[in-house]
Design a protein around this motif. Structure first.
Motif, PDB file in Angstrom:
ATOM      1  N   GLY A  59       0.875   0.895   4.693  1.00  0.00           N
ATOM      2  CA  GLY A  59       1.653   1.821   3.901  1.00  0.00           C
ATOM      3  C   GLY A  59       2.701   2.476   4.788  1.00  0.00           C
ATOM      4  N   GLN A  98      -7.630   1.585  -5.923  1.00  0.00           N
ATOM      5  CA  GLN A  98      -7.328   2.619  -4.940  1.00  0.00           C
ATOM      6  C   GLN A  98      -8.523   2.837  -4.020  1.00  0.00           C
ATOM      7  OE1 GLN A  98      -6.581   5.952  -7.549  1.00  0.00           O
ATOM      8  NE2 GLN A  98      -4.356   5.591  -7.564  1.00  0.00           N
ATOM      9  N   LEU A 146       0.836  -1.194   0.000  1.00  0.00           N
ATOM     10  CA  LEU A 146       0.000   0.000   0.000  1.00  0.00           C
ATOM     11  C   LEU A 146       0.874   1.248   0.000  1.00  0.00           C
ATOM     12  CD1 LEU A 146      -1.278  -2.278   2.160  1.00  0.00           C
ATOM     13  CD2 LEU A 146      -3.170  -0.680   2.073  1.00  0.00           C
ATOM     14  N   CYS A 186      -4.938   5.855  -1.316  1.00  0.00           N
ATOM     15  CA  CYS A 186      -4.097   4.692  -1.054  1.00  0.00           C
ATOM     16  C   CYS A 186      -4.127   3.797  -2.290  1.00  0.00           C
ATOM     17  CB  CYS A 186      -4.604   3.924   0.159  1.00  0.00           C
ATOM     18  SG  CYS A 186      -3.554   2.529   0.626  1.00  0.00           S
ATOM     19  N   TYR A 243      -1.975   6.783   7.702  1.00  0.00           N
ATOM     20  CA  TYR A 243      -1.607   5.478   7.156  1.00  0.00           C
ATOM     21  C   TYR A 243      -2.822   4.806   6.521  1.00  0.00           C
ATOM     22  CZ  TYR A 243       2.369   5.748  10.422  1.00  0.00           C
ATOM     23  OH  TYR A 243       3.486   6.129  11.120  1.00  0.00           O
ATOM     24  N   CYS A 244      -2.578   4.061   5.466  1.00  0.00           N
ATOM     25  CA  CYS A 244      -3.581   3.115   5.008  1.00  0.00           C
ATOM     26  C   CYS A 244      -3.056   1.715   5.304  1.00  0.00           C
ATOM     27  CB  CYS A 244      -3.930   3.296   3.539  1.00  0.00           C
ATOM     28  SG  CYS A 244      -2.582   3.169   2.350  1.00  0.00           S
ATOM     29  N   TRP A 269      -8.087   3.342   7.049  1.00  0.00           N
ATOM     30  CA  TRP A 269      -7.306   4.559   7.284  1.00  0.00           C
ATOM     31  C   TRP A 269      -7.088   4.724   8.785  1.00  0.00           C
ATOM     32  CZ3 TRP A 269      -4.735   7.074   3.657  1.00  0.00           C
ATOM     33  CH2 TRP A 269      -5.160   6.954   2.343  1.00  0.00           C
ATOM     34  N   GLU A 325       0.380   5.524   0.343  1.00  0.00           N
ATOM     35  CA  GLU A 325      -0.454   6.721   0.496  1.00  0.00           C
ATOM     36  C   GLU A 325       0.057   7.846  -0.378  1.00  0.00           C
ATOM     37  OE1 GLU A 325       0.183   4.622   4.483  1.00  0.00           O
ATOM     38  OE2 GLU A 325       1.442   5.470   2.901  1.00  0.00           O
TER      39      GLU A 325
END
Length: 120
Positions: free
Chosen positions: A111, A79, A4, A22, A96-97, A38, A6
Motif C-alpha cells: 500500500g 480487508q 492494497l 487494509c 504500510y500493509c 503490517w 491503508e
C-alpha cells in the motif's frame, strides 16, 4: 493485479488503541499461499515488521509487539486490520500493509502507507 490501501486515523492519543484497515483489491485475502502483513517505519528509522495474517487466517506477530498487537480480517470485505493498543509517541510512524505470495517469493505488493501520529 493485487492492490492494497491503508485507512485509519492520522492522529491517536497516547494510551489509546490504534486501528488500521487494509482494503485489498484485485485478489482475495483467502487465496491459498498469500500472506498479508503490517509494517511500519518510524521517522528516521528502518522498516519494522509488525505482524502477518495468512490466507488461512493464522496470525504471526513480532515478539516485541505481540502483547499489544492484534491482526484480524473480514473476508466479506476483503480487508484485514491491525490494532495496536496502549500507544505512545514512539508508535508514531508510517504504517504500510503489504502482500506476499509463496508461489513467487520475488513478488510483493505494498500500500502507499498512512502516517499515524501519537500525540495528546
Amino acid at each position: 493485479q493485487v492492490q492494497l490501501q491503508e485507512s485509519g486515523p492520522g492522529l491517536v492519543k497516547p494510551s489509546q488503541t490504534l486501528s488500521l484497515t487494509c482494503t485489498v483489491s484485485g485478489g482475495s485475502i483467502t487465496t491459498n499461499g498469500y500472506y498479508w502483513t503490517w509494517i511500519r517505519q518510524p521517522p528516521g528509522k528502518g522498516l519494522e515488521w509488525m505482524g502477518t495474517i495468512a490466507y488461512s487466517g493464522s496470525t504471526y506477530h513480532n515478539p516485541s509487539l505481540k502483547s499489544r498487537t492484534s491482526i484480524s480480517r473480514d473476508t466479506s470485505k476483503n480487508q484485514f486490520t491491525l490494532q495496536l493498543s496502549s500507544v505512545t509517541p514512539e508508535d508514531t510512524a508510517v504504517y504500510y500493509c503489504a502482500a506476499r505470495a509463496t508461489i513467487d517469493p520475488t513478488w510483493a505488493s505494498w500500500g502507499q502507507g498512512t502516517q499515524v501520529t501519537v500525540s495528546s
